[in-house]
Scaffold this motif. Structure first.
Motif, PDB file in Angstrom:
ATOM      1  N   LEU A  87       0.872  -1.404  -0.111  1.00 18.92           N
ATOM      2  CA  LEU A  87       0.005   0.046  -0.078  1.00 18.92           C
ATOM      3  C   LEU A  87       0.894   1.387  -0.079  1.00 18.92           C
ATOM      4  CD1 LEU A  87      -3.084   0.805   0.133  1.00 18.92           C
ATOM      5  CD2 LEU A  87      -2.720   1.179   2.765  1.00 18.92           C
ATOM      6  N   ARG A  88       1.965   1.245   0.679  1.00 15.26           N
ATOM      7  CA  ARG A  88       2.761   2.489   0.860  1.00 15.26           C
ATOM      8  C   ARG A  88       3.272   2.641  -0.367  1.00 15.26           C
ATOM      9  NH1 ARG A  88       5.582   0.726   5.262  1.00 15.26           N
ATOM     10  NH2 ARG A  88       7.192  -0.487   4.129  1.00 15.26           N
ATOM     11  N   ASN A  89       3.870   1.553  -1.155  1.00 17.63           N
ATOM     12  CA  ASN A  89       4.750   1.850  -2.385  1.00 17.63           C
ATOM     13  C   ASN A  89       3.522   2.253  -3.601  1.00 17.63           C
ATOM     14  OD1 ASN A  89       6.941   1.733  -3.523  1.00 17.63           O
ATOM     15  ND2 ASN A  89       6.545  -0.221  -4.794  1.00 17.63           N
ATOM     16  N   ARG A  90       2.293   1.927  -3.253  1.00 17.54           N
ATOM     17  CA  ARG A  90       1.505   2.363  -4.356  1.00 17.54           C
ATOM     18  C   ARG A  90       0.951   3.764  -4.238  1.00 17.54           C
ATOM     19  NH1 ARG A  90      -1.651  -3.610  -4.725  1.00 17.54           N
ATOM     20  NH2 ARG A  90      -0.007  -4.565  -5.810  1.00 17.54           N
ATOM     21  N   LYS A  91       0.621   4.214  -2.862  1.00 11.56           N
ATOM     22  CA  LYS A  91      -0.090   5.076  -2.501  1.00 11.56           C
ATOM     23  C   LYS A  91       0.540   6.325  -2.110  1.00 11.56           C
ATOM     24  CE  LYS A  91      -4.421   3.264  -3.371  1.00 11.56           C
ATOM     25  NZ  LYS A  91      -5.198   3.753  -4.504  1.00 11.56           N
ATOM     26  N   ILE A  92       1.819   6.062  -1.498  1.00 12.42           N
ATOM     27  CA  ILE A  92       2.508   7.207  -0.770  1.00 12.42           C
ATOM     28  C   ILE A  92       3.829   7.423  -1.234  1.00 12.42           C
ATOM     29  CG2 ILE A  92       3.179   7.657   1.493  1.00 12.42           C
ATOM     30  CD1 ILE A  92       1.161   5.676   2.662  1.00 12.42           C
ATOM     31  N   GLY A  93       4.225   8.658  -1.315  1.00 14.23           N
ATOM     32  CA  GLY A  93       5.478   9.273  -1.741  1.00 14.23           C
ATOM     33  C   GLY A  93       5.984   9.730  -0.396  1.00 14.23           C
ATOM     34  N   PHE A  94       7.101   9.350   0.211  1.00 14.76           N
ATOM     35  CA  PHE A  94       7.683   9.942   1.257  1.00 14.76           C
ATOM     36  C   PHE A  94       9.086  10.659   1.042  1.00 14.76           C
ATOM     37  CE2 PHE A  94       6.236   8.503   5.862  1.00 14.76           C
ATOM     38  CZ  PHE A  94       7.030   9.392   6.553  1.00 14.76           C
ATOM     39  N   VAL A  95       9.026  11.850   1.674  1.00 12.40           N
ATOM     40  CA  VAL A  95      10.320  12.763   1.451  1.00 12.40           C
ATOM     41  C   VAL A  95      10.760  12.807   3.161  1.00 12.40           C
ATOM     42  CG1 VAL A  95      11.024  14.967   0.858  1.00 12.40           C
ATOM     43  CG2 VAL A  95       9.398  13.839  -0.238  1.00 12.40           C
TER      44      VAL A  95
END
Length: 226
Positions: free
Chosen positions: A83-91
């Protein structure tokens, strides 16, 4: 329209008994698609814990978190990772780039994990670098880039999967004034194009770029400024 983030009664406790630390204490938060939110609070207020849970890097002790309409309450680590890889971009504040690889290879990494083929990975990574104005630095390694350029590579990496939301943890914390202005300009343009942005900051001038500021005190939302 379904909010991109819905948090209800979120609690996070580290440890147990007399040494338990209550980082979040029944926090509620809703973020609509396309919003630009700044989360502010003193050290220990729970804002970083909140962002880690929103980014599926941590799980709550209690409460509900729905990301883009998906209830994550009973997700296992592997499901959260997908889910994190598909829905979220983290900076991240510290960039978190792989030192010995090029800017292009760093940006490609989420696509490698997603199983995207090499030609498509390169095309999408170059497009993401173009969005942050760094196509001419694609073959440079992190130690050949300024701090501001490294953060722009990190933003490109966050964008390469076309996430529903971009989360940023003190993205200007390690940057000088000019680099901070460049990075904030990128977030402004992302939001203007319809991207949802949520960032943590302790700086009022950074929070001023957001359309809404959420103040967290002792693990709860203490106020909202629009």
């Amino acid at each position: 329209m379904t909010p991109v983030i819905e948090v209800e009664g979120l609690r996070k406790v580290y440890g147990a008994g007399d040494t338990a630390v209550h980082a979040l204490r029944g926090l509620d938060l809703t973020v609509q698609r396309g919003e630009y939110i700044a989360i502010m609070g003193a050290s220990g207020s729970g804002k970083s814990t909140l962002l880690n849970i929103l980014g599926c890097l941590d799980v709550p002790s209690a409460g509900t978190y729905r990301l883009d309409g998906i209830d994550t309450s009973d997700f296992a680590e592997q499901q959260l990772s997908l889910l994190r890889n598909r829905k979220i971009g983290f900076v991240f504040q510290s960039f978190n780039l792989v030192p010995r690889t090029t800017a292009l290879a760093n940006v490609e990494l989420p696509l490698v994990y997603a199983g995207v083929r090499r030609a498509e990975r390169k095309a999408r990574a170059l497009a993401a670098l173009e969005l942050v104005g760094l196509t001419d630095r694609s073959t440079h390694r992190p130690n050949e880039l300024s701090g501001g350029q490294q953060q722009r590579v990190a933003i490109a990496r966050a964008l390469v999967t076309s996430p529903a939301i971009v989360l940023a943890d003190e993205p200007t914390g390690n940057l000088d004034t000019d680099s901070s202005r460049e990075v904030l300009g990128i977030f402004d343009r992302l939001n203007a194009s319809g991207r949802t942005v949520v960032l943590i900051t302790h700086e009022d001038d950074v929070a001023a770029h957001a359309t809404r500021t959420v103040r967290v005190v002792d693990g709860r939302v203490a106020g909202v400024l629009v």
